[in-house]
Design an enzyme around this catalytic site. Sequence first.
Site, PDB file in Angstrom:
ATOM      1  N   ASP A 129       1.328  -4.362  -0.119  1.00 18.94           N
ATOM      2  CA  ASP A 129       1.532  -3.874  -1.485  1.00 18.94           C
ATOM      3  C   ASP A 129       1.101  -4.922  -2.509  1.00 18.94           C
ATOM      4  O   ASP A 129       0.362  -4.625  -3.456  1.00 18.94           O
ATOM      5  CB  ASP A 129       3.005  -3.520  -1.712  1.00 18.94           C
ATOM      6  CG  ASP A 129       3.481  -2.356  -0.870  1.00 18.94           C
ATOM      7  OD1 ASP A 129       3.536  -1.232  -1.393  1.00 18.94           O
ATOM      8  OD2 ASP A 129       3.801  -2.588   0.319  1.00 18.94           O
ATOM      9  N   GLU A 152       2.302  -1.038 -10.204  1.00 10.62           N
ATOM     10  CA  GLU A 152       3.690  -0.916  -9.751  1.00 10.62           C
ATOM     11  C   GLU A 152       4.413  -2.248  -9.596  1.00 10.62           C
ATOM     12  O   GLU A 152       5.591  -2.361  -9.931  1.00 10.62           O
ATOM     13  CB  GLU A 152       3.729  -0.163  -8.421  1.00 10.62           C
ATOM     14  CG  GLU A 152       5.128   0.086  -7.911  1.00 10.62           C
ATOM     15  CD  GLU A 152       5.163   0.993  -6.699  1.00 10.62           C
ATOM     16  OE1 GLU A 152       6.267   1.430  -6.328  1.00 10.62           O
ATOM     17  OE2 GLU A 152       4.095   1.268  -6.122  1.00 10.62           O
ATOM     18  N   ASP A 224      -1.595   2.425  -8.130  1.00 13.11           N
ATOM     19  CA  ASP A 224      -0.515   2.419  -7.142  1.00 13.11           C
ATOM     20  C   ASP A 224      -1.062   1.707  -5.916  1.00 13.11           C
ATOM     21  O   ASP A 224      -1.905   2.240  -5.197  1.00 13.11           O
ATOM     22  CB  ASP A 224      -0.090   3.838  -6.775  1.00 13.11           C
ATOM     23  CG  ASP A 224       1.239   3.863  -6.030  1.00 13.11           C
ATOM     24  OD1 ASP A 224       1.602   2.821  -5.449  1.00 13.11           O
ATOM     25  OD2 ASP A 224       1.920   4.907  -6.035  1.00 13.11           O
ATOM     26  N   ILE A 226       0.111   0.847  -2.921  1.00 11.35           N
ATOM     27  CA  ILE A 226       0.291   1.689  -1.731  1.00 11.35           C
ATOM     28  C   ILE A 226       1.286   2.775  -2.090  1.00 11.35           C
ATOM     29  O   ILE A 226       2.469   2.499  -2.293  1.00 11.35           O
ATOM     30  CB  ILE A 226       0.801   0.910  -0.504  1.00 11.35           C
ATOM     31  CG1 ILE A 226      -0.204  -0.160  -0.070  1.00 11.35           C
ATOM     32  CG2 ILE A 226       1.059   1.866   0.660  1.00 11.35           C
ATOM     33  CD1 ILE A 226       0.222  -0.925   1.171  1.00 11.35           C
ATOM     34  N   ASP A 227       0.816   3.993  -2.186  1.00 10.47           N
ATOM     35  CA  ASP A 227       1.718   5.116  -2.397  1.00 10.47           C
ATOM     36  C   ASP A 227       2.103   5.651  -1.023  1.00 10.47           C
ATOM     37  O   ASP A 227       1.266   6.141  -0.279  1.00 10.47           O
ATOM     38  CB  ASP A 227       1.030   6.214  -3.208  1.00 10.47           C
ATOM     39  CG  ASP A 227       1.984   7.353  -3.530  1.00 10.47           C
ATOM     40  OD1 ASP A 227       2.899   7.142  -4.341  1.00 10.47           O
ATOM     41  OD2 ASP A 227       1.822   8.435  -2.943  1.00 10.47           O
ATOM     42  N   THR A 229       4.693   3.662   1.044  1.00 12.46           N
ATOM     43  CA  THR A 229       4.904   2.482   1.885  1.00 12.46           C
ATOM     44  C   THR A 229       5.687   2.831   3.140  1.00 12.46           C
ATOM     45  O   THR A 229       5.446   2.273   4.212  1.00 12.46           O
ATOM     46  CB  THR A 229       5.623   1.374   1.097  1.00 12.46           C
ATOM     47  OG1 THR A 229       4.820   0.997  -0.035  1.00 12.46           O
ATOM     48  CG2 THR A 229       5.845   0.142   1.954  1.00 12.46           C
ATOM     49  N   SER A 370       3.639  10.713  -3.183  1.00 13.50           N
ATOM     50  CA  SER A 370       3.114  11.876  -3.888  1.00 13.50           C
ATOM     51  C   SER A 370       1.602  11.999  -3.764  1.00 13.50           C
ATOM     52  O   SER A 370       1.066  13.111  -3.669  1.00 13.50           O
ATOM     53  CB  SER A 370       3.492  11.794  -5.375  1.00 13.50           C
ATOM     54  OG  SER A 370       4.885  11.893  -5.553  1.00 13.50           O
ATOM     55  N   LYS A 373      -0.029  14.107  -1.141  1.00 16.00           N
ATOM     56  CA  LYS A 373       0.064  15.546  -1.385  1.00 16.00           C
ATOM     57  C   LYS A 373      -1.046  16.007  -2.312  1.00 16.00           C
ATOM     58  O   LYS A 373      -1.657  17.066  -2.111  1.00 16.00           O
ATOM     59  CB  LYS A 373       1.417  15.906  -1.982  1.00 16.00           C
ATOM     60  CG  LYS A 373       2.555  16.035  -0.988  1.00 16.00           C
ATOM     61  CD  LYS A 373       3.179  14.718  -0.651  1.00 16.00           C
ATOM     62  CE  LYS A 373       4.510  14.870   0.071  1.00 16.00           C
ATOM     63  NZ  LYS A 373       5.097  13.577   0.438  1.00 16.00           N
ATOM     64  N   ASP A 399       2.128   7.332  -9.653  1.00 18.83           N
ATOM     65  CA  ASP A 399       2.322   8.290  -8.570  1.00 18.83           C
ATOM     66  C   ASP A 399       1.580   9.601  -8.804  1.00 18.83           C
ATOM     67  O   ASP A 399       1.590  10.475  -7.919  1.00 18.83           O
ATOM     68  CB  ASP A 399       3.814   8.599  -8.391  1.00 18.83           C
ATOM     69  CG  ASP A 399       4.584   7.434  -7.791  1.00 18.83           C
ATOM     70  OD1 ASP A 399       3.990   6.694  -6.986  1.00 18.83           O
ATOM     71  OD2 ASP A 399       5.769   7.267  -8.130  1.00 18.83           O
TER      72      ASP A 399
END
Length: 462
Positions: A129, A152, A224, A226-227, A229, A370, A373, A399
């Site tokens: 991250d 982040e 972001d 790492i979205d 983690t 998120s 998705k 996100d």
Amino acid sequence: MALLNPSLRLAIRPSDPPFRSSNPRVLSPPFALIRLLPIPSTHALISISSPTVSRVSELNPPSERFLPFPIQVEPPFPPEKARFHRELEAAVDVVERACRLCVDVKISLLSGDRRILEKDDRTPVTIADFGVQALISLELNRLFPSIPLVAEEDSGFLRSNSVKPIDGEGYNGDFLVEAILSAVGDKASGSDPLISDDVLEAIDRGGKDANSFDTEPATYWVLDPIDGTRGFLRGSDALYVVGLALIVKGEIALGVMGCPNWKNYPLSVENNKNSKIVASEDGIIMVAHAGCGTWKKKFSPVIGNCRGTLDIWQRCFVDNSSLVHKARFCIPDSQSWEFMPLSALFSSTIDDAECRDEKVVLLMPTCCGSLCKYLMVASGRASVFILRTRAQTVIKVWDHAVGVICVNEAGGQVSDWSGNQLDFAADTIGRRIIFPSGGVLVTNGKLHGELTEMISSNSSLV
């Protein structure tokens, strides 16, 4: 001897613009010597720098993709069609390098070197991250020093005297910074060696105290690192994403998502459950630019420190489902279907093989953040992503920003539950928070109006 035969689809050309055809069979110098494979006809777009080779391929083993020279990854559309072409080109390059950093760190984690930490909000964070944020911050600041970064992480967590991992003894902060420095140093460009202060300052460039905006429109990056983690830590089946977007005057101008463990299926078997072809896990890069569509390509294999491959860009479109009970849904991992307004009208199943009636919808098992998705919807593998806001949860810009442009440019639609576009300038000071009414609805566009009405009519029932 004949270079081409009817079973081959090949085009070799000297320069841009990128090329798209269902049957490219043009040969002109300069050209590269590569091995050709018999492949079926399909549509794809390919763009690499000189010597430029375009090739349509459905299944191309890694051993056949290497070329003996480094290749600069280019966006899949020419500069004259994209106002922020230079920024997008840089973003594609650094996001792919950041994804490789993630893969390297993950290997070390799986080998027993478990530098998994826990932040104050009890969410996990790893060397990856911080390393991704440092790497991307360094590269963007080198190329675009006047554009601020909203991201982040910050270094306060690392600068503390002792950092406690989730499953072990405490680490000295200097030890962690050195580990991040080592990970970043392998991927950063530039001839000057990095030191610890370079890494900490790069992380803080995107931190919560780095920038103070005002009510006027601004240009800034949103990252972001790492979205997902938790997905990064779970293993190869759980998706995680590196996401980078550029916002200009309140509008998302471009976005790049990298998913290192995305399963790539050949086009002809993408939706064929009976196929015996096994998906590869080369990962993908997805890019979008306002007015230019959404595109994806596999990661470029690496030979030493150089990438060497044909960059095959494929146009992405959302799926064409127009019936709610036929759609494929994603919801946050922390929320259940019963928490959603649509549960008043539909039950859910995760079994794709199950015979469903008009009162049952399919939930896709995606993990964990998120952005994966959004990636599913933009690529056509899912139809809907629905998220409900909660009083104790803050919705962060990073996100959603890159996911929004990728879905929109693929033909989909994103709004809050009232049908309003997400306002990325609502946080007038930090540009770090959004305030969607009720929640966030991401669809293929065809279902958006109907789902908005269903949610509005039933949100008070759950």
